[in-house]
Design a protein around this motif. Sequence first.
Motif, PDB file in Angstrom:
ATOM      1  N   LEU A 181       0.834  -1.203   0.000  1.00 10.41           N
ATOM      2  CA  LEU A 181       0.000   0.000   0.000  1.00 10.41           C
ATOM      3  C   LEU A 181       0.870   1.254   0.000  1.00 10.41           C
ATOM      4  N   ALA A 182       1.869   1.293   0.864  1.00  9.70           N
ATOM      5  CA  ALA A 182       2.752   2.470   0.912  1.00  9.70           C
ATOM      6  C   ALA A 182       3.473   2.652  -0.418  1.00  9.70           C
ATOM      7  N   GLU A 183       3.882   1.535  -1.042  1.00  7.65           N
ATOM      8  CA  GLU A 183       4.533   1.620  -2.355  1.00  7.65           C
ATOM      9  C   GLU A 183       3.599   2.248  -3.386  1.00  7.65           C
ATOM     10  N   ARG A 184       2.333   1.828  -3.390  1.00 11.46           N
ATOM     11  CA  ARG A 184       1.360   2.400  -4.328  1.00 11.46           C
ATOM     12  C   ARG A 184       1.199   3.897  -4.083  1.00 11.46           C
ATOM     13  N   LEU A 185       1.139   4.264  -2.811  1.00  9.72           N
ATOM     14  CA  LEU A 185       0.941   5.673  -2.484  1.00  9.72           C
ATOM     15  C   LEU A 185       2.156   6.513  -2.883  1.00  9.72           C
ATOM     16  N   PHE A 186       3.352   5.991  -2.682  1.00  9.68           N
ATOM     17  CA  PHE A 186       4.552   6.719  -3.104  1.00  9.68           C
ATOM     18  C   PHE A 186       4.655   6.780  -4.622  1.00  9.68           C
ATOM     19  N   GLY A 187       3.898   5.942  -5.314  1.00  4.51           N
ATOM     20  CA  GLY A 187       3.848   5.991  -6.770  1.00  4.51           C
ATOM     21  C   GLY A 187       3.065   7.195  -7.284  1.00  4.51           C
ATOM     22  N   VAL A 188       2.326   7.850  -6.396  1.00  6.20           N
ATOM     23  CA  VAL A 188       1.586   9.061  -6.763  1.00  6.20           C
ATOM     24  C   VAL A 188       2.558  10.240  -6.667  1.00  6.20           C
ATOM     25  N   SER A 189       2.731  10.938  -7.743  1.00  7.68           N
ATOM     26  CA  SER A 189       3.658  12.071  -7.792  1.00  7.68           C
ATOM     27  C   SER A 189       3.264  13.130  -6.761  1.00  7.68           C
ATOM     28  N   GLY A 190       4.228  13.531  -5.931  1.00  6.61           N
ATOM     29  CA  GLY A 190       3.975  14.547  -4.911  1.00  6.61           C
ATOM     30  C   GLY A 190       3.845  13.985  -3.510  1.00  6.61           C
ATOM     31  N   VAL A 191       3.676  12.654  -3.369  1.00 11.04           N
ATOM     32  CA  VAL A 191       3.559  12.036  -2.044  1.00 11.04           C
ATOM     33  C   VAL A 191       4.951  11.927  -1.424  1.00 11.04           C
ATOM     34  N   SER A 192       5.077  12.422  -0.183  1.00 13.23           N
ATOM     35  CA  SER A 192       6.379  12.387   0.499  1.00 13.23           C
ATOM     36  C   SER A 192       6.355  11.614   1.808  1.00 13.23           C
ATOM     37  N   GLY A 193       5.175  11.181   2.259  1.00 11.69           N
ATOM     38  CA  GLY A 193       5.096  10.425   3.496  1.00 11.69           C
ATOM     39  C   GLY A 193       3.780   9.677   3.613  1.00 11.69           C
ATOM     40  N   VAL A 194       3.848   8.507   4.265  1.00 12.67           N
ATOM     41  CA  VAL A 194       2.664   7.680   4.496  1.00 12.67           C
ATOM     42  C   VAL A 194       2.715   7.219   5.941  1.00 12.67           C
ATOM     43  N   PHE A 195       1.578   7.250   6.607  1.00 15.91           N
ATOM     44  CA  PHE A 195       1.498   6.872   8.015  1.00 15.91           C
ATOM     45  C   PHE A 195       0.249   6.027   8.214  1.00 15.91           C
ATOM     46  N   TYR A 196       0.398   4.883   8.908  1.00 16.68           N
ATOM     47  CA  TYR A 196      -0.741   4.011   9.199  1.00 16.68           C
ATOM     48  C   TYR A 196      -1.097   4.104  10.675  1.00 16.68           C
TER      49      TYR A 196
ATOM     50  N   ASP B  33       4.554  18.456  -2.682  1.00 14.98           N
ATOM     51  CA  ASP B  33       4.090  19.508  -3.583  1.00 14.98           C
ATOM     52  C   ASP B  33       2.803  19.053  -4.253  1.00 14.98           C
ATOM     53  N   GLY B  34       2.218  19.947  -4.991  1.00 16.62           N
ATOM     54  CA  GLY B  34       0.961  19.613  -5.656  1.00 16.62           C
ATOM     55  C   GLY B  34      -0.229  20.094  -4.856  1.00 16.62           C
ATOM     56  N   ASP B  35      -1.377  20.010  -5.476  1.00 19.34           N
ATOM     57  CA  ASP B  35      -2.621  20.473  -4.890  1.00 19.34           C
ATOM     58  C   ASP B  35      -3.453  19.243  -4.507  1.00 19.34           C
ATOM     59  N   TRP B  36      -4.070  19.276  -3.323  1.00 19.96           N
ATOM     60  CA  TRP B  36      -4.883  18.133  -2.887  1.00 19.96           C
ATOM     61  C   TRP B  36      -5.973  17.814  -3.906  1.00 19.96           C
ATOM     62  N   GLN B  37      -6.482  18.826  -4.557  1.00 17.32           N
ATOM     63  CA  GLN B  37      -7.545  18.626  -5.544  1.00 17.32           C
ATOM     64  C   GLN B  37      -7.083  17.672  -6.652  1.00 17.32           C
ATOM     65  N   HIS B  38      -5.792  17.721  -6.986  1.00 19.53           N
ATOM     66  CA  HIS B  38      -5.256  16.847  -8.029  1.00 19.53           C
ATOM     67  C   HIS B  38      -4.708  15.535  -7.469  1.00 19.53           C
ATOM     68  N   LEU B  39      -4.160  15.579  -6.256  1.00 18.69           N
ATOM     69  CA  LEU B  39      -3.560  14.383  -5.651  1.00 18.69           C
ATOM     70  C   LEU B  39      -4.601  13.417  -5.078  1.00 18.69           C
ATOM     71  N   LYS B  40      -5.647  13.965  -4.492  1.00 19.01           N
ATOM     72  CA  LYS B  40      -6.643  13.160  -3.782  1.00 19.01           C
ATOM     73  C   LYS B  40      -7.240  12.026  -4.621  1.00 19.01           C
ATOM     74  N   PRO B  41      -7.665  12.257  -5.867  1.00 18.98           N
ATOM     75  CA  PRO B  41      -8.234  11.149  -6.647  1.00 18.98           C
ATOM     76  C   PRO B  41      -7.236  10.006  -6.869  1.00 18.98           C
ATOM     77  N   ALA B  42      -5.980  10.330  -7.123  1.00 20.36           N
ATOM     78  CA  ALA B  42      -4.965   9.294  -7.340  1.00 20.36           C
ATOM     79  C   ALA B  42      -4.695   8.519  -6.053  1.00 20.36           C
ATOM     80  N   ILE B  43      -4.693   9.215  -4.920  1.00 16.10           N
ATOM     81  CA  ILE B  43      -4.468   8.562  -3.622  1.00 16.10           C
ATOM     82  C   ILE B  43      -5.650   7.656  -3.284  1.00 16.10           C
ATOM     83  N   LEU B  44      -6.866   8.166  -3.480  1.00 11.75           N
ATOM     84  CA  LEU B  44      -8.063   7.341  -3.239  1.00 11.75           C
ATOM     85  C   LEU B  44      -8.032   6.092  -4.119  1.00 11.75           C
ATOM     86  N   GLY B  45      -7.633   6.262  -5.368  1.00 10.61           N
ATOM     87  CA  GLY B  45      -7.531   5.124  -6.288  1.00 10.61           C
ATOM     88  C   GLY B  45      -6.514   4.105  -5.820  1.00 10.61           C
ATOM     89  N   ALA B  46      -5.360   4.574  -5.339  1.00  8.17           N
ATOM     90  CA  ALA B  46      -4.311   3.665  -4.861  1.00  8.17           C
ATOM     91  C   ALA B  46      -4.782   2.884  -3.636  1.00  8.17           C
TER      92      ALA B  46
END
Length: 189
Positions: A41-56, A67-80
């Motif tokens: 899961l963390a690997e998938r999330l780091f595959g989204v451009s702009g992700v710099s940290g994951v916490f469970y 970097d990046g805007d949540w409006q653009h990052l959020k759909p890719a993160i939800l998908g991952a």
Amino acid sequence: MFIQTEATPNPATLKFIPGRTVLDTGTMEFSSREAAARSPLAERLFGVSGVSGVFYGYDFVTVTKSDGDWQHLKPAILGAIMEHYMSGAPLLADGTAGNDEAADEDGEFFNEADADTVATIKDLIETRVRPAVANDGGDITFRGFKDGVVYLNMKGSCAGCPSSTATLQHGIQNLLRHFVPDVVEVRPM
């Protein structure tokens, strides 16, 4: 599958709640793509451009952006996140249900004469601080106690949060000083 999102006090971090248990006990933090290699899961999330940290946490995942805007990052993160849970892959590549608890306890420092004081500090952090901080998508763990100073490690949304200094000095420090007269100050580590 419906994944809720919540803002955190840290504008660079967003909390994702998949509606199921993420980690049975404790917490896990991944601060780099290399560290994320142990979790699909963390690997998938780091595959989204702009992700710099994951916490469970128990029932949430917080994602920090560089970097990046949540409006653009959020759909890719939800998908991952959705893709991971639909695939049936384990949270950790080795199939274990581990957490960072052992690593958190390694390197703790305090004088053996202060063991009772440290036990009280840890109990207060565990029962009063960590549940509140988990609501904000983060975690705070004890690192050490020396000369009246309590050293804490801030993770998830707490790491780098603009309000973390206020949380430490006005919230946690006041709480610990009230219950443990030996505490003079609280510092991040």
